[in-house]
Scaffold this active site. Structure first.
Site, PDB file in Angstrom:
ATOM      1  N   LYS A  31       0.845  -1.198   0.000  1.00 38.88           N
ATOM      2  CA  LYS A  31       0.000   0.000   0.000  1.00 38.88           C
ATOM      3  C   LYS A  31       0.879   1.246   0.000  1.00 38.88           C
ATOM      4  CE  LYS A  31      -0.389  -0.097   5.046  1.00 38.88           C
ATOM      5  NZ  LYS A  31      -1.296  -0.105   6.204  1.00 38.88           N
ATOM      6  N   ARG A  49     -10.162   0.331  15.452  1.00 38.79           N
ATOM      7  CA  ARG A  49     -10.141   0.981  14.141  1.00 38.79           C
ATOM      8  C   ARG A  49     -11.316   0.423  13.345  1.00 38.79           C
ATOM      9  NH1 ARG A  49      -4.332   1.141  11.216  1.00 38.79           N
ATOM     10  NH2 ARG A  49      -4.768  -1.088  10.999  1.00 38.79           N
ATOM     11  N   HIS A  95      -5.142  -7.048  13.754  1.00 34.58           N
ATOM     12  CA  HIS A  95      -3.921  -6.237  13.679  1.00 34.58           C
ATOM     13  C   HIS A  95      -3.540  -5.797  15.083  1.00 34.58           C
ATOM     14  CE1 HIS A  95      -0.856  -4.002  11.607  1.00 34.58           C
ATOM     15  NE2 HIS A  95      -1.205  -2.867  12.200  1.00 34.58           N
ATOM     16  N   ARG A 142       2.024 -11.131   7.408  1.00 31.28           N
ATOM     17  CA  ARG A 142       2.009  -9.916   6.592  1.00 31.28           C
ATOM     18  C   ARG A 142       3.321  -9.158   6.775  1.00 31.28           C
ATOM     19  NH1 ARG A 142      -2.965  -9.504   9.484  1.00 31.28           N
ATOM     20  NH2 ARG A 142      -2.128  -7.719  10.634  1.00 31.28           N
ATOM     21  N   TYR A 151      14.268  31.620   4.407  1.00 35.74           N
ATOM     22  CA  TYR A 151      13.008  32.222   4.821  1.00 35.74           C
ATOM     23  C   TYR A 151      13.015  32.507   6.324  1.00 35.74           C
ATOM     24  CZ  TYR A 151      10.772  31.157   0.341  1.00 35.74           C
ATOM     25  OH  TYR A 151      10.433  31.113  -0.986  1.00 35.74           O
ATOM     26  N   CYS A 206      13.211  24.918   2.184  1.00 28.57           N
ATOM     27  CA  CYS A 206      12.285  25.548   1.243  1.00 28.57           C
ATOM     28  C   CYS A 206      11.476  24.470   0.506  1.00 28.57           C
ATOM     29  CB  CYS A 206      13.054  26.394   0.231  1.00 28.57           C
ATOM     30  SG  CYS A 206      14.265  27.513   0.948  1.00 28.57           S
ATOM     31  N   ASP A 243      11.628  23.663  -2.678  1.00 27.85           N
ATOM     32  CA  ASP A 243      12.425  22.944  -3.680  1.00 27.85           C
ATOM     33  C   ASP A 243      13.914  22.909  -3.377  1.00 27.85           C
ATOM     34  OD1 ASP A 243      10.023  22.913  -5.402  1.00 27.85           O
ATOM     35  OD2 ASP A 243      10.448  25.050  -5.604  1.00 27.85           O
TER      36      ASP A 243
END
Length: 370
Positions: free
Chosen positions: A48, A146, A175, A227, A269, A315, A317
Protein backbone atom coordinates in the site's frame (compact mmCIF):
# COMPACT_ATOMS: atom_id res chain seq x y z
CA UNK A 1 12.57 17.90 -32.82
CA UNK A 2 11.07 14.57 -31.67
CA UNK A 3 10.47 14.87 -27.93
CA UNK A 4 8.95 11.40 -27.64
CA UNK A 5 12.26 9.55 -27.86
CA UNK A 6 14.07 8.40 -24.74
CA UNK A 7 17.12 10.62 -24.38
CA UNK A 8 20.35 8.86 -23.44
CA UNK A 9 23.88 9.81 -22.65
CA UNK A 10 25.97 6.76 -23.45
CA UNK A 11 24.35 3.88 -21.58
CA UNK A 12 22.54 6.02 -19.02
CA UNK A 13 19.12 7.64 -19.29
CA UNK A 14 19.29 11.38 -18.63
CA UNK A 15 17.85 12.36 -15.27
CA UNK A 16 16.07 15.68 -15.07
CA UNK A 17 16.90 16.34 -11.42
CA UNK A 18 19.83 15.66 -9.15
CA UNK A 19 17.46 14.52 -6.41
CA UNK A 20 16.60 10.83 -6.52
CA UNK A 21 15.84 7.77 -4.42
CA UNK A 22 17.86 4.61 -4.94
CA UNK A 23 15.81 1.43 -4.45
CA UNK A 24 17.78 -1.79 -3.99
CA UNK A 25 15.48 -4.56 -5.17
CA UNK A 26 18.08 -7.17 -4.27
CA UNK A 27 17.90 -5.96 -0.66
CA UNK A 28 14.12 -6.31 -0.83
CA UNK A 29 14.43 -9.93 -1.92
CA UNK A 30 17.02 -10.58 0.79
CA UNK A 31 14.66 -9.17 3.44
CA UNK A 32 11.81 -11.38 2.22
CA UNK A 33 14.07 -14.42 2.54
CA UNK A 34 15.21 -13.36 6.02
CA UNK A 35 11.63 -12.94 7.22
CA UNK A 36 10.45 -16.18 5.65
CA UNK A 37 13.24 -18.12 7.35
CA UNK A 38 12.07 -16.66 10.64
CA UNK A 39 8.41 -17.71 10.37
CA UNK A 40 8.43 -20.46 7.73
CA UNK A 41 4.93 -19.72 6.44
CA UNK A 42 3.45 -18.05 3.34
CA UNK A 43 3.75 -14.27 3.24
CA UNK A 44 1.45 -11.41 2.29
CA UNK A 45 3.48 -8.54 0.83
CA UNK A 46 2.05 -5.18 1.92
CA UNK A 47 2.53 -2.67 -0.89
CA UNK A 48 0.00 0.00 0.00
CA UNK A 49 0.95 3.69 -0.25
CA UNK A 50 3.00 3.06 -3.41
CA UNK A 51 4.84 0.26 -1.59
CA UNK A 52 5.66 2.59 1.30
CA UNK A 53 7.06 5.06 -1.20
CA UNK A 54 9.30 2.50 -2.92
CA UNK A 55 7.19 2.13 -6.08
CA UNK A 56 4.39 -0.44 -6.12
CA UNK A 57 4.89 -1.53 -9.72
CA UNK A 58 8.57 -2.37 -9.38
CA UNK A 59 8.13 -3.98 -5.96
CA UNK A 60 5.17 -6.09 -7.12
CA UNK A 61 6.99 -7.19 -10.26
CA UNK A 62 10.07 -8.32 -8.35
CA UNK A 63 7.92 -10.23 -5.85
CA UNK A 64 5.30 -11.82 -8.11
CA UNK A 65 7.51 -14.84 -8.82
CA UNK A 66 8.89 -15.11 -5.30
CA UNK A 67 7.79 -18.53 -3.97
CA UNK A 68 7.21 -17.15 -0.47
CA UNK A 69 4.69 -14.49 -1.55
CA UNK A 70 1.15 -15.91 -1.57
CA UNK A 71 -0.81 -12.65 -1.43
CA UNK A 72 -0.52 -8.89 -1.74
CA UNK A 73 -2.09 -6.43 0.67
CA UNK A 74 -3.19 -2.90 -0.24
CA UNK A 75 -5.19 -0.07 1.31
CA UNK A 76 -7.44 0.97 -1.56
CA UNK A 77 -9.33 -0.60 -4.43
CA UNK A 78 -7.37 1.49 -6.93
CA UNK A 79 -4.13 -0.01 -5.64
CA UNK A 80 -5.57 -3.49 -6.08
CA UNK A 81 -6.78 -2.80 -9.62
CA UNK A 82 -3.42 -1.29 -10.54
CA UNK A 83 -1.76 -4.52 -9.46
CA UNK A 84 -4.10 -6.57 -11.64
CA UNK A 85 -3.38 -4.30 -14.60
CA UNK A 86 0.36 -4.98 -14.34
CA UNK A 87 -0.24 -8.73 -14.30
CA UNK A 88 -0.30 -9.72 -10.62
CA UNK A 89 -2.09 -13.08 -10.37
CA UNK A 90 -1.96 -13.73 -6.62
CA UNK A 91 -4.88 -12.90 -4.36
CA UNK A 92 -5.02 -9.22 -3.40
CA UNK A 93 -6.60 -8.16 -0.11
CA UNK A 94 -7.87 -4.61 0.41
CA UNK A 95 -7.18 -4.06 4.09
CA UNK A 96 -9.66 -1.21 4.57
CA UNK A 97 -13.07 -0.17 3.36
CA UNK A 98 -13.94 0.50 -0.28
CA UNK A 99 -16.82 2.53 -1.76
CA UNK A 100 -19.55 -0.08 -2.03
CA UNK A 101 -20.71 1.31 -5.38
CA UNK A 102 -17.45 -0.10 -6.80
CA UNK A 103 -18.46 -3.69 -6.02
CA UNK A 104 -18.65 -4.53 -9.74
CA UNK A 105 -14.95 -3.70 -10.06
CA UNK A 106 -14.16 -5.95 -7.09
CA UNK A 107 -15.81 -8.89 -8.85
CA UNK A 108 -14.36 -8.06 -12.26
CA UNK A 109 -10.78 -7.84 -11.01
CA UNK A 110 -11.11 -10.71 -8.53
CA UNK A 111 -10.23 -8.62 -5.47
CA UNK A 112 -10.62 -9.82 -1.88
CA UNK A 113 -12.33 -7.49 0.59
CA UNK A 114 -12.04 -7.06 4.34
CA UNK A 115 -15.40 -7.78 5.95
CA UNK A 116 -15.43 -5.77 9.17
CA UNK A 117 -19.02 -4.98 10.20
CA UNK A 118 -22.60 -6.17 9.81
CA UNK A 119 -23.52 -2.81 8.25
CA UNK A 120 -20.77 -3.12 5.64
CA UNK A 121 -21.91 -6.64 4.87
CA UNK A 122 -25.50 -5.45 4.41
CA UNK A 123 -24.35 -2.80 1.94
CA UNK A 124 -22.56 -5.48 -0.10
CA UNK A 125 -25.64 -7.72 -0.04
CA UNK A 126 -27.82 -4.86 -1.25
CA UNK A 127 -25.70 -4.23 -4.35
CA UNK A 128 -24.67 -7.81 -5.11
CA UNK A 129 -25.97 -9.15 -8.45
CA UNK A 130 -23.24 -11.49 -9.66
CA UNK A 131 -22.78 -15.19 -10.26
CA UNK A 132 -19.33 -15.11 -8.65
CA UNK A 133 -19.01 -14.79 -4.86
CA UNK A 134 -17.34 -11.84 -3.15
CA UNK A 135 -14.08 -13.10 -1.64
CA UNK A 136 -13.58 -11.80 1.90
CA UNK A 137 -11.31 -11.97 4.93
CA UNK A 138 -13.19 -11.26 8.16
CA UNK A 139 -11.51 -8.56 10.25
CA UNK A 140 -11.51 -8.91 14.06
CA UNK A 141 -10.93 -5.82 16.20
CA UNK A 142 -8.93 -7.01 19.20
CA UNK A 143 -7.95 -3.63 20.60
CA UNK A 144 -6.93 -1.18 17.86
CA UNK A 145 -10.52 0.15 17.80
CA UNK A 146 -10.14 0.98 14.14
CA UNK A 147 -12.26 -1.41 12.06
CA UNK A 148 -13.41 -4.94 12.78
CA UNK A 149 -15.79 -7.12 14.78
CA UNK A 150 -15.40 -6.79 18.55
CA UNK A 151 -17.06 -9.94 19.87
CA UNK A 152 -17.45 -13.66 19.30
CA UNK A 153 -21.20 -13.17 18.87
CA UNK A 154 -20.64 -10.67 16.02
CA UNK A 155 -18.13 -13.02 14.43
CA UNK A 156 -20.43 -16.05 14.58
CA UNK A 157 -23.30 -13.96 13.22
CA UNK A 158 -21.25 -12.74 10.26
CA UNK A 159 -19.93 -16.24 9.63
CA UNK A 160 -23.45 -17.67 9.60
CA UNK A 161 -24.60 -14.98 7.15
CA UNK A 162 -21.73 -15.91 4.84
CA UNK A 163 -23.00 -19.47 4.41
CA UNK A 164 -24.46 -18.73 0.99
CA UNK A 165 -23.20 -18.27 -2.54
CA UNK A 166 -22.76 -14.53 -2.12
CA UNK A 167 -19.61 -14.69 0.00
CA UNK A 168 -16.49 -16.81 -0.05
CA UNK A 169 -14.69 -16.52 3.29
CA UNK A 170 -11.02 -17.12 2.57
CA UNK A 171 -9.53 -15.75 5.76
CA UNK A 172 -9.74 -14.10 9.15
CA UNK A 173 -7.33 -11.57 10.62
CA UNK A 174 -6.57 -8.90 13.18
CA UNK A 175 -3.92 -6.24 13.68
CA UNK A 176 -1.75 -5.56 16.72
CA UNK A 177 -1.30 -2.19 18.34
CA UNK A 178 1.85 -2.85 20.40
CA UNK A 179 3.67 -5.84 18.91
CA UNK A 180 6.74 -3.63 18.41
CA UNK A 181 6.87 -2.46 22.04
CA UNK A 182 8.30 -4.86 24.61
CA UNK A 183 7.08 -2.53 27.38
CA UNK A 184 3.50 -3.28 26.31
CA UNK A 185 3.78 -7.02 25.84
CA UNK A 186 0.69 -7.56 27.99
CA UNK A 187 -1.42 -5.67 25.46
CA UNK A 188 -0.07 -7.87 22.68
CA UNK A 189 -0.85 -11.03 24.66
CA UNK A 190 -4.38 -9.83 25.36
CA UNK A 191 -4.97 -9.12 21.66
CA UNK A 192 -3.74 -12.46 20.39
CA UNK A 193 -5.69 -14.33 23.06
CA UNK A 194 -8.84 -12.41 22.17
CA UNK A 195 -8.33 -13.17 18.48
CA UNK A 196 -8.10 -16.91 18.97
CA UNK A 197 -10.91 -16.92 21.52
CA UNK A 198 -13.19 -15.24 18.98
CA UNK A 199 -12.41 -17.51 16.04
CA UNK A 200 -12.47 -20.62 18.21
CA UNK A 201 -11.98 -23.87 16.32
CA UNK A 202 -13.09 -22.54 12.95
CA UNK A 203 -10.60 -23.20 10.18
CA UNK A 204 -9.86 -20.93 7.24
CA UNK A 205 -7.62 -20.93 4.22
CA UNK A 206 -5.77 -18.01 5.80
CA UNK A 207 -5.47 -17.02 9.45
CA UNK A 208 -3.22 -14.00 9.78
CA UNK A 209 -2.37 -11.64 12.56
CA UNK A 210 1.43 -11.45 12.33
CA UNK A 211 2.52 -8.06 11.07
CA UNK A 212 6.23 -7.21 10.74
CA UNK A 213 6.61 -6.61 14.47
CA UNK A 214 4.79 -9.78 15.49
CA UNK A 215 6.93 -11.79 13.09
CA UNK A 216 10.15 -10.40 14.49
CA UNK A 217 9.41 -10.35 18.22
CA UNK A 218 6.73 -12.97 18.90
CA UNK A 219 5.83 -16.58 18.18
CA UNK A 220 2.51 -17.69 16.68
CA UNK A 221 2.10 -21.27 15.55
CA UNK A 222 -1.57 -21.19 14.61
CA UNK A 223 -1.57 -18.41 12.01
CA UNK A 224 -0.69 -19.70 8.57
CA UNK A 225 0.07 -16.43 6.77
CA UNK A 226 2.27 -13.50 7.82
CA UNK A 227 2.01 -9.92 6.59
CA UNK A 228 5.34 -8.28 5.78
CA UNK A 229 5.22 -4.50 5.65
CA UNK A 230 7.94 -2.15 6.87
CA UNK A 231 10.36 -5.00 7.62
CA UNK A 232 10.31 -6.02 3.96
CA UNK A 233 11.71 -2.59 3.18
CA UNK A 234 14.58 -3.12 5.60
CA UNK A 235 13.34 -1.16 8.59
CA UNK A 236 12.84 -2.52 12.10
CA UNK A 237 9.20 -1.79 13.06
CA UNK A 238 10.35 -0.67 16.51
CA UNK A 239 12.31 2.18 14.93
CA UNK A 240 15.62 0.82 16.22
CA UNK A 241 18.70 0.03 14.18
CA UNK A 242 18.56 -3.50 12.75
CA UNK A 243 21.47 -5.54 11.45
CA UNK A 244 19.29 -8.42 10.24
CA UNK A 245 17.52 -6.35 7.57
CA UNK A 246 18.84 -4.24 4.68
CA UNK A 247 17.41 -0.75 4.19
CA UNK A 248 15.99 -0.76 0.67
CA UNK A 249 15.64 2.99 0.02
CA UNK A 250 18.30 5.69 0.11
CA UNK A 251 17.68 9.35 -0.74
CA UNK A 252 20.29 11.50 -2.49
CA UNK A 253 20.76 14.89 -4.06
CA UNK A 254 23.75 16.92 -5.29
CA UNK A 255 25.29 20.28 -4.47
CA UNK A 256 23.94 22.86 -6.93
CA UNK A 257 25.77 25.95 -5.62
CA UNK A 258 28.35 26.94 -3.00
CA UNK A 259 28.73 30.51 -1.81
CA UNK A 260 30.68 32.29 0.88
CA UNK A 261 28.71 34.37 3.36
CA UNK A 262 30.12 36.85 5.82
CA UNK A 263 29.82 36.67 9.58
CA UNK A 264 26.45 38.05 10.59
CA UNK A 265 24.67 37.28 7.29
CA UNK A 266 21.40 35.40 7.62
CA UNK A 267 20.02 32.46 5.66
CA UNK A 268 16.66 31.45 4.19
CA UNK A 269 13.01 32.22 4.82
CA UNK A 270 12.48 34.07 8.09
CA UNK A 271 16.26 34.60 8.31
CA UNK A 272 16.36 31.99 11.08
CA UNK A 273 20.08 31.20 10.80
CA UNK A 274 22.89 33.72 11.32
CA UNK A 275 26.46 32.93 10.28
CA UNK A 276 28.69 32.97 13.35
CA UNK A 277 31.77 33.49 11.16
CA UNK A 278 32.63 33.64 7.48
CA UNK A 279 31.09 30.42 6.21
CA UNK A 280 30.55 28.28 3.12
CA UNK A 281 26.89 27.60 2.35
CA UNK A 282 25.88 24.87 -0.11
CA UNK A 283 22.46 24.88 -1.76
CA UNK A 284 20.80 21.51 -2.48
CA UNK A 285 17.89 20.96 -4.93
CA UNK A 286 15.60 19.21 -2.47
CA UNK A 287 12.84 20.54 -0.25
CA UNK A 288 9.55 19.88 1.43
CA UNK A 289 7.80 19.29 -1.91
CA UNK A 290 10.08 16.24 -2.17
CA UNK A 291 9.02 15.07 1.27
CA UNK A 292 11.90 16.58 3.24
CA UNK A 293 9.80 18.49 5.74
CA UNK A 294 10.83 21.77 7.38
CA UNK A 295 11.46 20.02 10.70
CA UNK A 296 14.75 18.80 9.17
CA UNK A 297 16.31 22.20 9.87
CA UNK A 298 19.23 21.61 12.25
CA UNK A 299 19.73 17.96 11.25
CA UNK A 300 22.68 16.73 9.21
CA UNK A 301 23.38 15.42 5.73
CA UNK A 302 26.36 13.34 4.62
CA UNK A 303 28.75 14.59 1.93
CA UNK A 304 32.01 12.93 0.90
CA UNK A 305 32.81 11.38 4.25
CA UNK A 306 31.60 14.18 6.53
CA UNK A 307 28.37 15.32 8.20
CA UNK A 308 27.11 18.87 7.66
CA UNK A 309 24.21 20.75 9.31
CA UNK A 310 21.08 21.97 7.51
CA UNK A 311 20.85 25.72 8.13
CA UNK A 312 17.88 27.99 7.59
CA UNK A 313 14.40 26.78 6.84
CA UNK A 314 13.92 24.00 4.33
CA UNK A 315 12.28 25.55 1.24
CA UNK A 316 9.78 23.94 -1.13
CA UNK A 317 12.42 22.94 -3.68
CA UNK A 318 15.79 23.71 -2.07
CA UNK A 319 17.64 23.83 1.20
CA UNK A 320 20.96 25.13 2.49
CA UNK A 321 23.75 23.34 4.31
CA UNK A 322 26.78 24.76 6.14
CA UNK A 323 29.83 23.10 4.59
CA UNK A 324 33.60 23.56 4.34
CA UNK A 325 36.26 23.55 1.66
CA UNK A 326 36.06 19.75 1.35
CA UNK A 327 32.69 20.08 -0.42
CA UNK A 328 32.53 20.82 -4.14
CA UNK A 329 29.91 21.60 -6.75
CA UNK A 330 27.96 18.49 -7.83
CA UNK A 331 29.13 16.37 -4.89
CA UNK A 332 26.57 13.70 -3.99
CA UNK A 333 24.65 14.34 -0.77
CA UNK A 334 23.07 11.55 1.27
CA UNK A 335 19.84 12.57 2.97
CA UNK A 336 19.32 9.07 4.32
CA UNK A 337 21.01 5.82 3.41
CA UNK A 338 24.12 3.96 4.50
CA UNK A 339 25.48 6.74 6.72
CA UNK A 340 22.20 8.24 7.96
CA UNK A 341 19.72 5.44 8.56
CA UNK A 342 15.96 5.86 8.57
CA UNK A 343 15.99 4.79 12.21
CA UNK A 344 18.35 7.63 13.10
CA UNK A 345 16.47 10.17 11.02
CA UNK A 346 13.12 9.17 12.53
CA UNK A 347 14.42 9.58 16.06
CA UNK A 348 15.82 13.00 15.26
CA UNK A 349 12.45 14.03 13.84
CA UNK A 350 10.43 12.42 16.65
CA UNK A 351 8.54 10.29 14.14
CA UNK A 352 8.69 6.79 12.64
CA UNK A 353 10.54 5.52 9.54
CA UNK A 354 7.18 4.66 7.89
CA UNK A 355 6.31 8.35 7.70
CA UNK A 356 9.64 9.38 6.20
CA UNK A 357 9.57 6.93 3.28
CA UNK A 358 5.88 7.52 2.59
CA UNK A 359 6.50 11.27 2.41
CA UNK A 360 9.07 10.97 -0.41
CA UNK A 361 7.01 12.54 -3.17
CA UNK A 362 6.32 11.27 -6.66
CA UNK A 363 8.49 13.93 -8.25
CA UNK A 364 11.55 12.30 -6.69
CA UNK A 365 12.79 9.88 -9.32
CA UNK A 366 13.23 6.29 -8.17
CA UNK A 367 16.29 4.54 -9.56
CA UNK A 368 16.05 0.75 -9.21
CA UNK A 369 19.03 -1.52 -8.76
CA UNK A 370 19.15 -5.29 -8.64
Amino acid sequence: MDYTKTMKRGENVIHYRDTYACIRLDYLQDNVETLYQKVRKPLMAIIKANAYGHGYQQVANILKDNPHISMFGVATLKEAIDLRKIGIQQDILVLGAIPIEDLDLVIHYDITLSLFSKEYMAEIQKLYHHHKPVKVHIKIDTGMNRIGLKSKAEFEDILACCQNSMFQVDGVFTHFATADDEMQNDAYEQQIQMFYDIIGQHSFRYIHCQNSAAMMYHQDDRSNLARIGIAMYGVDPSGEECQALKQVMSLYTRVSMIKQVKKGERIGYGLTYTALEDEYIATLPIGYADGLIRANQGREVYIEGHYYPIVGRVCMDQMMVKVDQNVHLHDRVEIFGEHITLARMAKELSTIPYEIVCLVSERVERIYKK
